[in-house]
Scaffold this active site. Structure first.
Site, short mmCIF file in Angstrom:
data_model
loop_
_atom_site.label_atom_id
_atom_site.label_comp_id
_atom_site.label_asym_id
_atom_site.label_seq_id
_atom_site.Cartn_x
_atom_site.Cartn_y
_atom_site.Cartn_z
N CYS A 1 -17.13 -6.94 12.81
CA CYS A 1 -16.15 -8.33 13.96
C CYS A 1 -15.53 -7.29 14.75
O CYS A 1 -15.20 -7.90 16.22
CB CYS A 1 -15.09 -9.42 13.14
SG CYS A 1 -13.87 -8.23 12.31
N ASP B 1 -3.40 1.64 6.69
CA ASP B 1 -2.50 0.66 5.80
C ASP B 1 -1.78 -0.32 5.68
O ASP B 1 -2.01 -1.33 4.45
CB ASP B 1 -0.96 1.97 5.73
CG ASP B 1 -1.37 3.93 5.68
OD1 ASP B 1 -2.76 4.14 4.88
OD2 ASP B 1 -0.80 4.56 7.01
N CYS C 1 -12.81 -4.39 5.87
CA CYS C 1 -11.63 -5.52 6.58
C CYS C 1 -11.56 -6.34 6.51
O CYS C 1 -12.23 -7.36 5.97
CB CYS C 1 -12.93 -6.23 8.39
SG CYS C 1 -12.71 -6.61 9.54
N GLU D 1 -1.39 -1.33 -6.43
CA GLU D 1 -2.55 -0.42 -6.78
C GLU D 1 -2.14 0.46 -7.58
O GLU D 1 -1.05 0.39 -7.78
CB GLU D 1 -3.57 0.41 -5.82
CG GLU D 1 -4.04 -0.08 -4.90
CD GLU D 1 -4.83 0.49 -3.23
OE1 GLU D 1 -6.15 0.36 -3.28
OE2 GLU D 1 -3.92 1.04 -3.12
N CYS E 1 -12.77 -10.26 8.49
CA CYS E 1 -14.33 -10.80 7.84
C CYS E 1 -15.04 -10.50 6.25
O CYS E 1 -15.94 -10.80 5.91
CB CYS E 1 -15.58 -10.10 8.72
SG CYS E 1 -15.43 -8.41 8.81
N ASP F 1 0.71 -1.15 -0.29
CA ASP F 1 -0.51 -0.06 -0.31
C ASP F 1 0.56 1.32 -0.58
O ASP F 1 1.26 2.11 1.03
CB ASP F 1 -0.68 -0.16 1.62
CG ASP F 1 -1.66 1.79 1.50
OD1 ASP F 1 -2.22 1.59 0.50
OD2 ASP F 1 -1.48 1.65 1.89
#
Length: 410
Positions: A357, A364, A335, A283, A338, A199
């Protein structure tokens, strides 16, 4: 695969004069070629062929009083300048047709002797060579002489061509084109089972999916005080004076120092990531769009495009897998535990708690894990995908290496 290896040149006063003459002759031939094509276009006549331009602009021009000085430089330099003009027109027409990847290219423009960058190219038939004893080799160029070179590393193979470049700071470089051996390159970095998601950001230059945080050096920000002083001194000099020329070179050297430090940082980090990981996910950031925001200076200071470009060609060279995921993937607000997509997260929110959750996330680090998962690189010990389908993977083919200006092999 072709790569460029750049080395610093230190020509003496006589050799600098000979190089300046070669730069000027190459520039004149390029401008004559552009002018000939433009005149033919305006007159509605067929575009002159490359052979016709070579005969008219080089062979016959040398016999005239106004262009006789073209014979004082290597003919290969002039021929390569003509080829550069032809390549510029090919790229322009390919951009118009949409057949060329990358940013759209404009029509070729006339070169100026005041351009910040001057270059000439010698191919193998120019009979240039590397002479001298080991460790003290010199680059012997036709009609220029044996130029001192600062060899920072040995060349892995015999170069097919060399380009001599003078940058805005007045420095000279020799850029050699090398055909690399794919088998030897891949043998240098044996395969590993490690994969990583990256990231990219401004608070930290990169946060990896394993939790590693790499600080942003912020080279431009650190050098701003010195750059402002040099620019202020330049603004006070009289235009056209020698003092202004010296002040301009001082500003150019300060900017070159920042650019070189950033490039070295990108090379070291990209080489380390490529050597340690078999698969890398990043990305596909819209740097051009981010460069139009209030964060523009910090975005350009980070140099994400240059870094991803290095990862791309090094992954291809060493047999690694580089996957770029779409820029619209909600990596920062999903997340990783989950898979629930939470609400929007402003940039000042560096930690958040999943409403489903209750997992507390570092923004990051969580995004880096999601980048890795979205690329399809997250696997369990037995090889089965982790949370298949939570975030759809987007795969892209690794592009071939294109040597941008200022990008060196590492």
């Amino acid at each position: 695969m072709q790569l460029r290896y750049a080395f610093r040149l230190y020509p003496d006063t006589v050799q600098q004069a000979a190089l300046a003459k070669a730069f000027g002759c190459a520039r004149v031939v390029f401008n004559d070629a552009v002018r000939a094509r433009e005149d033919a276009r305006k007159a509605g006549e067929p575009v002159p062929a490359a052979g016709e331009l070579s005969r008219k602009l080089i062979t016959e021009a040398k016999r005239t009083a106004g262009r006789s000085w073209l014979g004082e430089v290597s003919a290969v330099v002039l021929q390569q300048s003509l080829r550069d003009a032809e390549a510029a027109y090919r790229n322009f027409f390919a951009s118009l047709k949409g057949a060329r990847k990358g940013p759209r290219r404009g029509a070729p423009r006339f070169k100026s002797r005041k351009d910040s960058r001057q270059s000439i190219r010698f191919t193998a038939n120019a009979r240039w060579n590397i002479t001298g004893s080991i460790g003290q080799e010199r680059l012997n160029l036709p009609k220029i002489g044996a130029v001192k070179v600062k060899w920072s590393r040995p060349l892995p193979a015999t170069p097919s061509s060399v380009t001599v470049i003078k940058d805005a700071a007045g420095r000279f470089f020799a850029s050699f084109v090398i055909d690399t051996d794919p088998a030897a390159d891949k043998a240098r970095m044996p395969q590993t089972d490690r994969t990583i998601g990256i990231d990219l950001g401004l608070t930290h230059f990169a946060v990896l999916s394993d939790g590693t945080k790499i600080d942003s050096p912020r080279f431009l920000r650190r050098a701003e005080k010195k750059l402002k002083k040099a620019q202020r001194e330049l603004s006070r000099k009289q235009k056209g004076s020698k003092n202004r020329a010296r002040a301009r070179r001082k500003v150019a050297r300060a900017h070159a120092k920042v650019a070189d430090a950033r490039c070295e940082f990108h090379h070291q980090l990209s080489t380390r990531l490529i050597s340690e990981n078999q698969g890398i996910a990043v990305e596909d950031l819209s740097v051009a769009g981010l460069g139009r925001t209030r964060l523009a200076k910090s975005v350009h200071d980070a140099g994400w495009s240059s870094f991803i470009g290095m990862l791309t060609y090094k992954a291809e060279r060493y047999g690694r897998t580089l996957v770029k995921i779409g820029r619209f993937e909600p990596t920062s607000r999903t997340c990783h535990a989950c898979g629930v997509v939470d609400g929007p997260k402003p940039l000042n929110v560096r930690e958040w708690t999943c409403s489903a959750c209750g997992t507390v996330h570092d923004r990051d680090h969580n995004a880096a894990i999601n980048v890795k998962t979205a690329a399809g690189l997250a696997v369990s010990a037995c090889g089965a995908p982790v949370r298949p389908g939570a975030i759809p993977a987007q795969r892209e083919e690794t592009g071939s290496h294109g040597f941008p200006t200022g990008n060196h092999a590492a």
